[in-house]
Structure formats: structure tokens, C-alpha cells
Design a protein around this motif. Sequence first.
Motif, PDB file in Angstrom:
ATOM      1  N   GLY A 226      36.511 -19.780  -5.884  1.00 22.41           N
ATOM      2  CA  GLY A 226      35.153 -19.348  -6.194  1.00 22.41           C
ATOM      3  C   GLY A 226      35.062 -18.612  -7.512  1.00 22.41           C
ATOM      4  N   GLN A 227      33.829 -18.397  -7.949  1.00 19.96           N
ATOM      5  CA  GLN A 227      33.561 -17.733  -9.231  1.00 19.96           C
ATOM      6  C   GLN A 227      32.549 -16.608  -9.028  1.00 19.96           C
ATOM      7  OE1 GLN A 227      35.293 -19.135 -11.875  1.00 19.96           O
ATOM      8  NE2 GLN A 227      36.074 -20.564 -10.335  1.00 19.96           N
ATOM      9  N   GLN A 228      32.656 -15.603  -9.877  1.00 20.11           N
ATOM     10  CA  GLN A 228      31.614 -14.597  -9.985  1.00 20.11           C
ATOM     11  C   GLN A 228      30.552 -15.137 -10.947  1.00 20.11           C
ATOM     12  OE1 GLN A 228      33.673 -10.378  -9.914  1.00 20.11           O
ATOM     13  NE2 GLN A 228      34.907 -11.809 -11.092  1.00 20.11           N
ATOM     14  N   LEU A 229      29.310 -14.703 -10.793  1.00 20.51           N
ATOM     15  CA  LEU A 229      28.218 -15.254 -11.583  1.00 20.51           C
ATOM     16  C   LEU A 229      27.788 -14.313 -12.699  1.00 20.51           C
ATOM     17  CD1 LEU A 229      25.897 -16.746  -8.815  1.00 20.51           C
ATOM     18  CD2 LEU A 229      27.714 -17.887 -10.101  1.00 20.51           C
ATOM     19  N   MET A 230      27.467 -14.906 -13.833  1.00 22.65           N
ATOM     20  CA  MET A 230      26.856 -14.194 -14.955  1.00 22.65           C
ATOM     21  C   MET A 230      25.489 -14.821 -15.220  1.00 22.65           C
ATOM     22  SD  MET A 230      27.193 -11.795 -17.247  1.00 22.65           S
ATOM     23  CE  MET A 230      28.949 -11.505 -17.430  1.00 22.65           C
ATOM     24  N   VAL A 231      24.439 -14.072 -15.002  1.00 15.89           N
ATOM     25  CA  VAL A 231      23.081 -14.583 -15.201  1.00 15.89           C
ATOM     26  C   VAL A 231      22.620 -14.215 -16.608  1.00 15.89           C
ATOM     27  CG1 VAL A 231      20.691 -14.499 -14.402  1.00 15.89           C
ATOM     28  CG2 VAL A 231      22.554 -14.439 -12.749  1.00 15.89           C
ATOM     29  N   VAL A 232      22.363 -15.242 -17.433  1.00 12.21           N
ATOM     30  CA  VAL A 232      21.955 -15.064 -18.829  1.00 12.21           C
ATOM     31  C   VAL A 232      20.477 -15.422 -18.936  1.00 12.21           C
ATOM     32  CG1 VAL A 232      22.385 -15.727 -21.216  1.00 12.21           C
ATOM     33  CG2 VAL A 232      24.271 -15.662 -19.573  1.00 12.21           C
ATOM     34  N   ASP A 233      19.646 -14.430 -19.208  1.00 16.63           N
ATOM     35  CA  ASP A 233      18.191 -14.608 -19.129  1.00 16.63           C
ATOM     36  C   ASP A 233      17.603 -14.860 -20.513  1.00 16.63           C
ATOM     37  OD1 ASP A 233      15.602 -14.725 -18.276  1.00 16.63           O
ATOM     38  OD2 ASP A 233      15.391 -12.583 -17.918  1.00 16.63           O
ATOM     39  N   ASN A 234      17.696 -16.101 -20.991  1.00 10.85           N
ATOM     40  CA  ASN A 234      17.103 -16.445 -22.285  1.00 10.85           C
ATOM     41  C   ASN A 234      15.596 -16.226 -22.321  1.00 10.85           C
ATOM     42  OD1 ASN A 234      19.417 -17.263 -23.676  1.00 10.85           O
ATOM     43  ND2 ASN A 234      19.318 -19.338 -22.859  1.00 10.85           N
ATOM     44  N   LYS A 235      14.946 -16.386 -21.189  1.00  7.69           N
ATOM     45  CA  LYS A 235      13.485 -16.280 -21.131  1.00  7.69           C
ATOM     46  C   LYS A 235      13.008 -14.836 -21.090  1.00  7.69           C
ATOM     47  CE  LYS A 235      11.242 -19.500 -18.989  1.00  7.69           C
ATOM     48  NZ  LYS A 235      10.702 -20.460 -17.994  1.00  7.69           N
ATOM     49  N   ASP A 236      13.915 -13.908 -20.754  1.00  4.01           N
ATOM     50  CA  ASP A 236      13.575 -12.482 -20.700  1.00  4.01           C
ATOM     51  C   ASP A 236      12.425 -12.222 -19.729  1.00  4.01           C
ATOM     52  OD1 ASP A 236      13.944  -9.817 -21.410  1.00  4.01           O
ATOM     53  OD2 ASP A 236      12.480  -9.908 -23.047  1.00  4.01           O
ATOM     54  N   THR A 237      12.479 -12.876 -18.580  1.00  5.27           N
ATOM     55  CA  THR A 237      11.400 -12.728 -17.595  1.00  5.27           C
ATOM     56  C   THR A 237      11.877 -12.267 -16.232  1.00  5.27           C
ATOM     57  OG1 THR A 237      11.588 -15.067 -16.988  1.00  5.27           O
ATOM     58  CG2 THR A 237       9.979 -14.509 -18.711  1.00  5.27           C
ATOM     59  N   ALA A 238      13.183 -12.277 -15.979  1.00  7.87           N
ATOM     60  CA  ALA A 238      13.689 -11.985 -14.635  1.00  7.87           C
ATOM     61  C   ALA A 238      14.117 -10.525 -14.512  1.00  7.87           C
ATOM     62  CB  ALA A 238      14.866 -12.892 -14.300  1.00  7.87           C
ATOM     63  N   ALA A 239      13.438  -9.773 -13.652  1.00  9.45           N
ATOM     64  CA  ALA A 239      13.841  -8.398 -13.376  1.00  9.45           C
ATOM     65  C   ALA A 239      14.904  -8.338 -12.282  1.00  9.45           C
ATOM     66  CB  ALA A 239      12.637  -7.556 -12.976  1.00  9.45           C
ATOM     67  N   SER A 240      14.978  -9.390 -11.464  1.00  9.28           N
ATOM     68  CA  SER A 240      15.989  -9.474 -10.413  1.00  9.28           C
ATOM     69  C   SER A 240      16.122 -10.930  -9.985  1.00  9.28           C
ATOM     70  CB  SER A 240      15.612  -8.603  -9.206  1.00  9.28           C
ATOM     71  OG  SER A 240      14.370  -9.015  -8.647  1.00  9.28           O
ATOM     72  N   VAL A 241      17.234 -11.239  -9.329  1.00 11.03           N
ATOM     73  CA  VAL A 241      17.451 -12.597  -8.819  1.00 11.03           C
ATOM     74  C   VAL A 241      18.009 -12.528  -7.404  1.00 11.03           C
ATOM     75  CG1 VAL A 241      17.834 -13.648 -11.088  1.00 11.03           C
ATOM     76  CG2 VAL A 241      19.793 -12.753  -9.796  1.00 11.03           C
ATOM     77  N   LYS A 242      17.604 -13.496  -6.587  1.00 13.51           N
ATOM     78  CA  LYS A 242      18.205 -13.698  -5.282  1.00 13.51           C
ATOM     79  C   LYS A 242      19.161 -14.878  -5.400  1.00 13.51           C
ATOM     80  CE  LYS A 242      15.662 -13.512  -1.582  1.00 13.51           C
ATOM     81  NZ  LYS A 242      14.649 -13.912  -0.550  1.00 13.51           N
ATOM     82  N   VAL A 243      20.400 -14.690  -4.939  1.00 10.83           N
ATOM     83  CA  VAL A 243      21.415 -15.741  -4.998  1.00 10.83           C
ATOM     84  C   VAL A 243      21.777 -16.123  -3.574  1.00 10.83           C
ATOM     85  CG1 VAL A 243      23.670 -16.409  -5.893  1.00 10.83           C
ATOM     86  CG2 VAL A 243      22.293 -14.730  -7.145  1.00 10.83           C
ATOM     87  N   ILE A 244      21.774 -17.436  -3.300  1.00 12.18           N
ATOM     88  CA  ILE A 244      22.031 -17.956  -1.953  1.00 12.18           C
ATOM     89  C   ILE A 244      23.087 -19.047  -2.052  1.00 12.18           C
ATOM     90  CG2 ILE A 244      21.012 -19.025   0.103  1.00 12.18           C
ATOM     91  CD1 ILE A 244      18.251 -18.102  -1.055  1.00 12.18           C
TER      92      ILE A 244
END
Length: 211
Positions: A34-52
Motif C-alpha cells: 500500500g501507499q500513503q496519499l499526497m493530495v495536491v490541490d491545483n484548483k485551490d478549492t478543497a478545505a478537506s477530503v474524504k478518502v474511502i
Amino acid sequence: MKLFKRAVHAVVGLALAVTGVVSLGGTAHAGSSGQQLMVVDNKDTAASVKVIGLDQNGNSVQGCFNTPNFKNGIGGWWWHGTVTVVAYNGQNCTGGDNWSGYTSVPSYRAGGDWWAIVTNDNAPSTSQQIEFFDNQGIAYSMYVEGTNQNGQGSSHCVATPSWDSFDSNWWWRGEVHITTYPTGNCSGSSNGYHVRYVNGNGSSSWFGVTN
């Protein structure tokens, strides 16, 4: 990797600055797959994310993570297989979702244990530098072709020795063509070709790209 668009693409980075983690399911722990995730927000719109998705042991898990930065590392949670990401306007997964999408995370990745999820946008606004995340672990250089900040056609080769590499002081806007190579100087046969749209809509001077 599946790229997200308005119900869309996701992201990650080395400044591991995740805050306000809210556990919605059994937490995953470091393991052999498995991998750990890096969320890169090019849109600059996400204050938080739900990961499933599934953790390294095949257990179904989900979590909510605040993403205040351009790069947001979700350390200590390990994923593999199909992973769904839903972004929210507010912290702690509140305020309504503004994009969602999914990516296929491998159990093993050559050269490390992080997987970048990068948002994309096809509406160029201003110029940005490119930050390249080598999810496939195969790119040691990339040849970048596109339009620079002055509206002129430009191209060059840049070495990409690590999972997270920077095309510093080259500013791009709009459609960019990226060809990757297994060598450090863009020689030999290419091992990847990608078309991306540098949008300049975010607050960062960097635009995340992955293969």
C-alpha cells in the motif's frame, strides 16, 4: 492513474501538513503493502477530503482529512486498490463537496511509499511552474513543451531524480506536453507521454503533475 475532473482529479506533497484528522473508520497502519496519499490541490478549492478504500490488509476504511495547503500528505494511512476521494469546501468534510474522483493505488511502488493525487483544470488563468510526481517510479527526466508566461512556444529537458521533482524558474500556461525518459537527460526511448493544462487558478506558484 485515473485523473479527476469536476467530480474530478486529486493530489499530494512532501511537506506533511495534514491537520484535523477525523477518523470515520478503522485506521490503517504502516505495512508491507500500500501507499500513503499526497493530495495536491491545483484548483485551490478543497478545505478537506474524504478518502474511502482498502488499507494494506484489505480492510475497508475511510477517513476525513483537512487539506489547507497546495500539498497535503496523509501520513500513517496506507491504501491500495481503488480509492475514492471526495473534496469539501469546509474543514472536517463539511460545506458540501466540490469535486470527487477515484484513483488506482498499487500495493507496491518502486522508489517509495507515497502516491500523488492531483486535481486538474482546463481553464488557464496565469502561469505556474511545474512540480512533477513520479507515481510510476520510471521517470528520471522529462521534456516539457508548451507556452511560457510571455505567450511564446518553449521547451526544455529537466532531470526528475526523485518522486517529487521541480521544474524551477520555467513558467508555463495552458496546454503542456510532457515526455518522460528513463535517463537523466531525455535521451533514448521515452517511457511516458502526458498532456496537462497548467491553469494558474490556485494560490500556489506551482502546478502539480503526475504520470
